[in-house]
Design a protein around this motif. Structure first.
Motif, short mmCIF file in Angstrom:
data_model
loop_
_atom_site.label_atom_id
_atom_site.label_comp_id
_atom_site.label_asym_id
_atom_site.label_seq_id
_atom_site.Cartn_x
_atom_site.Cartn_y
_atom_site.Cartn_z
N GLY A 175 0.80 -1.22 0.00
CA GLY A 175 0.00 0.00 0.00
C GLY A 175 0.83 1.26 0.00
N GLY A 176 2.13 1.13 0.19
CA GLY A 176 3.01 2.29 0.22
C GLY A 176 3.35 2.81 -1.16
N SER A 177 4.18 3.86 -1.18
CA SER A 177 4.58 4.50 -2.43
C SER A 177 6.08 4.70 -2.48
N LEU A 178 6.61 4.73 -3.69
CA LEU A 178 8.01 5.04 -3.94
C LEU A 178 8.11 5.79 -5.25
N ARG A 179 9.16 6.60 -5.38
CA ARG A 179 9.44 7.23 -6.66
C ARG A 179 10.86 6.89 -7.07
N LEU A 180 10.97 6.26 -8.23
CA LEU A 180 12.27 5.94 -8.80
C LEU A 180 12.69 7.04 -9.77
N SER A 181 13.98 7.24 -9.87
CA SER A 181 14.54 8.21 -10.81
C SER A 181 15.59 7.53 -11.68
N CYS A 182 15.72 8.02 -12.90
CA CYS A 182 16.75 7.53 -13.80
C CYS A 182 17.35 8.73 -14.52
N ALA A 183 18.61 9.01 -14.23
CA ALA A 183 19.30 10.12 -14.87
C ALA A 183 20.08 9.61 -16.07
N ALA A 184 19.85 10.21 -17.23
CA ALA A 184 20.54 9.83 -18.45
C ALA A 184 21.63 10.85 -18.79
N SER A 185 22.72 10.38 -19.35
CA SER A 185 23.83 11.28 -19.68
C SER A 185 23.54 12.13 -20.91
#
Length: 127
Positions: free
Chosen positions: A15-25
């Motif tokens: 039931g929880g939340s997360l935010r993933l990030s992906c940095a591109a060069s």
């Protein structure tokens, strides 16, 4: 050579939340999130097109539709995955992928269409 760096993986309760990030060069035509659970094949989660006629067009796997939201910040060459209402079956290593080649809409969640990959970030959903 495009470099991708994921971040944001963590352990959360159902039931929880997360935010993933992906940095591109650098800029790519399309970016996507894939995930792989232990003993299972890698599966596509969501994809988003970069600048062009399909800019910000998104595609989701049925298993995450209405719970996950993919987005991007063009100025930062960064892609995000907002994950809500997480379930134990969402537990996996999440990979960021990018392609500098043409990817048709119906192929956006096919791993063989992507030529650059990050190292992955672990997401664990457990009580």
């Amino acid at each position: 050579q495009v470099q991708l760096v994921e971040s944001g993986g963590d352990s959360v309760q159902p039931g929880g939340s997360l935010r993933l990030s992906c940095a591109a060069s650098e800029y790519t035509n399309i970016m996507a999130w894939f995930r792989q659970a232990p003993g299972k094949e890698r599966e596509g989660v969501a994809a988003i097109y970069g600048r062009g006629n399909l800019h910000n067009t998104v595609y989701y796997a049925d298993s995450v539709r209405n719970r996950f939201r993919i987005s991007q910040d063009d100025a930062k060459n960064t892609m995000y995955l907002q994950m809500n209402d997480l379930k134990p079956e969402d537990t996996a290593v999440y990979f960021c992928a990018a392609s500098t080649q043409r990817v048709y809409y119906t192929e956006t969640l096919k791993s063989q269409k992507y030529n650059y990959w990050g190292r992955g970030t672990q997401v664990t959903v457990s009580s």
